[in-house]
Structure formats: structure tokens, C-alpha cells
Design an enzyme around this catalytic site. Structure first.
Site, PDB file in Angstrom:
ATOM      1  N   TYR A 292     -89.268 -60.844 -22.854  1.00  0.00           N
ATOM      2  CA  TYR A 292     -90.023 -61.733 -23.736  1.00  0.00           C
ATOM      3  C   TYR A 292     -89.080 -62.770 -24.343  1.00  0.00           C
ATOM      4  CZ  TYR A 292     -94.048 -62.942 -26.582  1.00  0.00           C
ATOM      5  OH  TYR A 292     -95.116 -63.586 -27.134  1.00  0.00           O
ATOM      6  N   TYR A 340     -92.744 -71.713 -18.818  1.00  0.00           N
ATOM      7  CA  TYR A 340     -93.927 -71.456 -17.985  1.00  0.00           C
ATOM      8  C   TYR A 340     -95.198 -71.612 -18.827  1.00  0.00           C
ATOM      9  CZ  TYR A 340     -97.098 -68.616 -15.003  1.00  0.00           C
ATOM     10  OH  TYR A 340     -98.135 -68.151 -14.233  1.00  0.00           O
TER      11      TYR A 340
END
Ligand SMILES: [Zn+2]
Lengths: 396, 145
Positions: A292, A340
Site C-alpha cells: 500500500y 495507477y
């Protein structure tokens, strides 16, 4: 520390889907997106909604997310889970689903997420912030909000400040994490930010909360995703090769950043150790990691806490680009939350990409021969850590 | 010393609510006294104040005076306000301060240029008035070692 060895390889992720756009925006409501992702992930697996007997949702509007989602889907599940740990919720959901499947309590589980903070903000809404306002009498209102810490970047900035002071970590080293994310994103036509950047670009971007700058911070985009799990046994008859759940672990250490015991060490020390022990594997056995990356410092702390490098060595470890394409520790192969997509919470996308890497579906960004993937979610402000180790059939 | 000299005349800062467990903390702030909650069973300080000790779950709790001295554990400069009530104060420093007694508080370090607030800086409490007679504890560079 209980080790969930009995769960190794019992459950598998058998269907995945995600929706993102280089514009950062998606059409459709959160509900429509979430249902579309569930349909697509079930189709990916070769299953239908009639097969589903467990629902996991932490975001569906209303007082009980999994109830709302199941009602919308028109199903009456026998296993329900609205666990909310922020961005790591989806890794926690996988852990819960895998355990229930291993015990025979669940046959097919769906885990879904959608968020549209970018288009919501453009329409004049508050974006993801609507979920983060904390009115009334909360410890955060009483002990943090009066001091004007910018959230969430300020919390991570405090952790970065401490890591730099304690271990000599530099802004240049952290910036390399953002540079490598863009190198992956350049190979991902669906990524929001595909332009290459340099360490100098990161250091020249506007300060958000010292020492973190704009390019140290994740995106704000729309996005949606879903994953489907079932037993390893049933998985073998389905459409795609299964991603077996080899090990999981979770640990949360605090809710507010001012209550984090040690700002340079997260609960990933515990969640990672649990997951590796359950899988019977170590960091060197992992072929591709999806960590993450809410902020560059998050990745640095997770690399240390999961054992990919010693505590305090994260800065030196990442400085030469090992996380990027062709590097010795390929990480965040979509481009991550930095490049992204990042629709408020990123945890579902870590799982989706880990599965696609194990299936060999990733085209130019494929890590050759990936057999073991690690997806690690971080929720809150370095608060809730959850690790999922997945493997191909060869690792069973 | 007081930060009030530098503060706007009418405080616009986000004013903290008062939880029942922390009422004595805020009452003492009216006289610019820093107090901390302690567990009498563990003989350890607790922050933020709770209804039960987060170590033993005991309820034998009391407030005791604190020295007001501490050390910066982590610090970040906000170039933009973190909420509307901080507008006009930027750049300002948000820091975690380790108090001598052994607890950590989030606060602002005021009275010196933001870039001079480093991890390890010795600080002491200073107070900013709130609209209801309470004061908000802030920290400034320590005037004595
Ligand atoms: Zn106690």
C-alpha cells in the site's frame, strides 16, 4: 502468536476485476460500479451470483454496508462482514473469507469496493473527505483537530520526520519510490500518471506537509474492484488458475496518529510474521510485492516491517531503484496508489494485481515466473496492517 | 511565556470538545495548568484521558500536575492550513511531543521559525486562550535546560 498453518492453501482467489481510467474518472454511481465489478469478477471465475453465500463490504452506504450490498445484489448470504479498517479492509476481508472457507462455513465469497472521490469533488461534493469528517465528540476532535494537522498527509509526514531523524533516511531516497512507481505505470496503459519523473521532480514538487511533497503522495481518482474466493478444491474446476491463500496476518496498533506507539514501526511486523509463518515462507520466497503506497514513506516502512530489509535500512534499500521494473524487489507493478489509481482506499487493487501477476496476465509489466505474491494493506494512518500471501498451484 | 501575544484577538481555532473523562484536564487549562491522568494501580500516566486505564482497565484514575517539559518526537511543517480555522497561521508546525512524564501529545510548536523545530528539541508548554475560558496547550522552545 497463533500461526494459522491449517489455513495454508485451503482457499483461493478465483476471480478478480478492477475499473480505473487514465482520466481518473469513471462513469456511474458507486453502487453501479461495485455491482459491475462483482459481475465481472464472478465471470472471470466462471461463477454466478447464485453461487455467492458470503458478502464483504466496508463502504456501502448506510448503517450496515454488507447488508446494503447483499440487498442490492438480491442475495441472502449466510456469512456477512462489514469490517472497516480503512485501506487494508480488503486484505482483512480475504483473511476472514479464507478462514471461513477453510472451516467449510462459506462456499463463495465476494469482496468489493468502489469509490468516486474525483468525480464527486468535480461535481462540488466533498470527495473522499465526506467519509473522513469527524463531527462531535471524538478523541480526534478533542486531541488532534485543534492543531491543524493536514490529513492524511500530515500523519505520514510525522512518521517520515521521525524515520529521517532516527535513521538518516533522506527525501531523495523516499523520492525514488515515486520514481519507480512511474516506471511501472509507464507500462500500464490504464494508469493515471504514465509520465516518467526523476528524483529531482519529486523534490521540486510543492510541499504538502514537510518532509512530504506532492509527488510523495498518492492520487485521488475514481476506481472500483472486486475479488471472489472459494475453496482450493472448487477452484481447480473454475475458469482461471487459482491464487491460493498461503498465509494471512493482521494487526492494528492505533486509530489516531498521536497514539501510534512508535512512528517508525508499524503493525506489519506482526501481520507479516503471521502471514509468513502460516505460509511457511520468508521474504526471499516472494516474487512480487504489492504494498500500500499511500505515501512514499508507507512503502519504506512496510519494506522494513515485512522483513524485505532491516529496520532503518529502507532508505538505502530503495535508493538504487530495486522496486522498479528489472529490479531485485519488484513492487507495486500497476504503478500503485502513487501512479495507477487511488479512490480513497487502494487495498482491493493490491489483491487484484497480485492475482494477475500469479496468472501471468500482466503483459509488459509482468514479473517473469511469479509464483508467490504478497499484498499488504495499510489502513487509517499506519493504523491497521493486513498481509496476504498468495501462490500459484505450484506452491501448494 | 504565552503564545497569546502572537495569536489573533478573537481565537478562530477549532475548539476541542470536552469528553467526560477529560473534563479535569480542560478545567486545569483555565488556570494554564497542565495536568495528566494517572492510573493509581499501574502508577503510569495516560493520555488522552479515558474512563479506564488502557493498560489494566482499572478505574482508579486521578489527575496530577505535569512539568510541562518535553522533547519533540516528530514534527511537520504545514504550508497550508489543515482546516479552515488555521487559515492565516501557515506555515506552522505540528509536532508530537514526548512529555517528561512519559506520554505523547500532538500539538503545535510556536515562537520560533518552523524550520528550526527539529526532532529532539527541548520544549515547554505555553497556552493559547480558547473562547470559553479554557486554554489550548501548545509548546515553545524550552527556556531552561
Ligand atoms: Zn492501570
Amino acid at each position: 502468536m497463533t500461526v494459522h498453518e491449517g489455513l495454508r492453501g485451503q482457499a483461493a482467489i478465483v476471480g478478480v476485476a478492477d475499473a480505473v481510467s487514465p482520466t481518473g474518472e469513471l462513469d456511474g454511481s458507486v453502487q453501479a460500479l461495485e455491482v459491475a465489478m462483482i459481475r465481472e469478477a464472478l465471470d472471470d471465475a466462471g461463477l454466478t451470483i447464485g453461487d455467492v453465500d458470503a458478502v464483504f463490504s466496508c463502504t456501502w452506504a448506510g448503517w450496515a454496508p454488507s447488508l446494503g450490498l447483499a440487498e442490492y445484489l438480491g442475495i441472502a448470504p449466510r456469512w456477512t462482514d462489514s469490517t472497516q479498517t480503512g485501506g487494508s479492509s480488503f486484505e482483512v476481508h480475504v483473511e476472514h473469507a479464507a478462514a471461513a472457507i477453510a472451516l467449510g462455513l462459506v462456499d463463495v465469497a465476494v469482496i468489493a469496493y468502489a469509490g468516486t472521490p474525483r468525480s464527486s469533488f468535480k461535481r462540488g461534493g466533498s470527495g473522499f473527505a465526506s467519509r473522513q469528517t469527524m463531527p462531535g465528540l471524538t478523541p480526534q476532535a478533542e486531541w488532534e483537530m485543534p492543531y491543524g494537522l493536514r490529513m492524511p498527509m500530515g500523519a505520514y509526514a510525522l512518521a517520515a520526520s521521525r524515520h529521517m531523524a532516527e535513521y538518516g533516511t533522506t527525501s531523495e531516497q523516499m523520492a525514488q519510490i515515486a520514481v519507480d512507481a512511474r516506471r511501472w505505470a509507464a507500462m500500464n496503459p490504464r494508469a493515471r500518471l504514465q509520465e516518467q519523473i526523476s528524483v529531482e521532480d519529486v523534490l521540486a514538487s510543492p510541499l504538502e506537509a514537510s518532509p512530504l511533497r506532492k509527488l510523495d503522495c498518492c492520487l485521488v481518482t475514481d476506481g472500483a474492484g472486486a475479488v471472489v474466493l472459494t475453496s482450493a478444491e472448487r477452484a481447480r474446476d473454475l475458469r482461471k488458475p487459482p491464487a491460493l491463500v498461503l498465509g494471512t496476518g493482521t494487526c492494528h496498533t492505533h486509530s489516531m496518529i498521536s497514539q501510534m506507539p512508535d512512528l517508525t514501526t508499524t503493525g506489519a511486523v506482526v501481520s507479516g510474521a503471521l502471514a509468513f509463518a502460516a505460509a511457511g515462507l520468508g521474504p526471499d520466497d516472494v516474487d512480487v510485492v504489492e504494498l500500500y503506497d499511500s505515501f512514499t514513506i508507507t512503502v519504506l516502512l512496510l519494506l522494513e516491517d515485512l522483513g524485505f530489509c532491516p529496520k532503518g535500512e529502507g532508505g538505502r534499500f530503495v535508493a538504487e531503484g530495486v522496486l522498479g521494473p528489472g529490479g531485485s524487489r519488484p513492487a507495486n507493478t500497476t504503478g500503485g496508489g502513487l501512479a495507477y489509481t487511488h479512490p480513497g482506499m487502494f487495498g482491493i487493487f493490491l489483491l487484484v494485481e497480485a492475482v494477475r501477476q500469479l496468472r501471468g496476465e500482466c503483459g509488459p509489466r509482468q514479473v517473469a515466473g511469479a509464483e508467490v505474491a504478497l499484498a499488504h494493506g495499510s489502513g487509517g494512518v499506519l493504523s491497521a496492517m493486513s498481509t496476504v500471501i498468495l501462490g500459484t498451484e505450484a506452491t501448494a | 511565556m504565552s503564545a497569546a501575544d502572537d495569536a489573533p484577538p478573537a481565537p478562530t481555532r477549532f475548539e476541542p470538545p470536552v469528553a467526560p473523562a477529560s473534563a479535569p484536564f480542560w478545567d486545569a487549562s483555565r488556570e494554564q495548568r497542565l495536568v495528566l491522568q494517572w492510573c493509581r494501580d499501574c502508577e503510569r500516566p495516560i493520555h488522552y484521558p479515558r474512563e479506564a486505564c488502557p493498560r489494566c482497565l482499572g478505574t482508579e484514575l486521578e489527575f496530577r500536575p505535569a512539568s510541562g517539559r518535553g522533547v519533540v518526537y516528530a514534527a511537520s511543517v504545514m504550508p497550508k492550513p489543515g482546516n479552515a480555522s488555521m487559515a492565516g497561521r501557515e506555515p506552522y508546525v505540528v509536532a508530537l511531543v514526548d512529555l517528561e512524564e512519559g506520554v505523547r501529545m500532538l500539538s503545535n510548536v510556536v515562537g520560533l521559525r518552523p524550520e528550526l523545530v527539529e526532532v529532539g528539541l527541548a520544549v515547554e508548554v505555553t497556552w493559547e486562550p480558547l473562547s470559553d475560558g479554557r486554554h489550548l496547550p501548545l509548546f515553545a522552545a524550552a527556556t531552561q535546560a
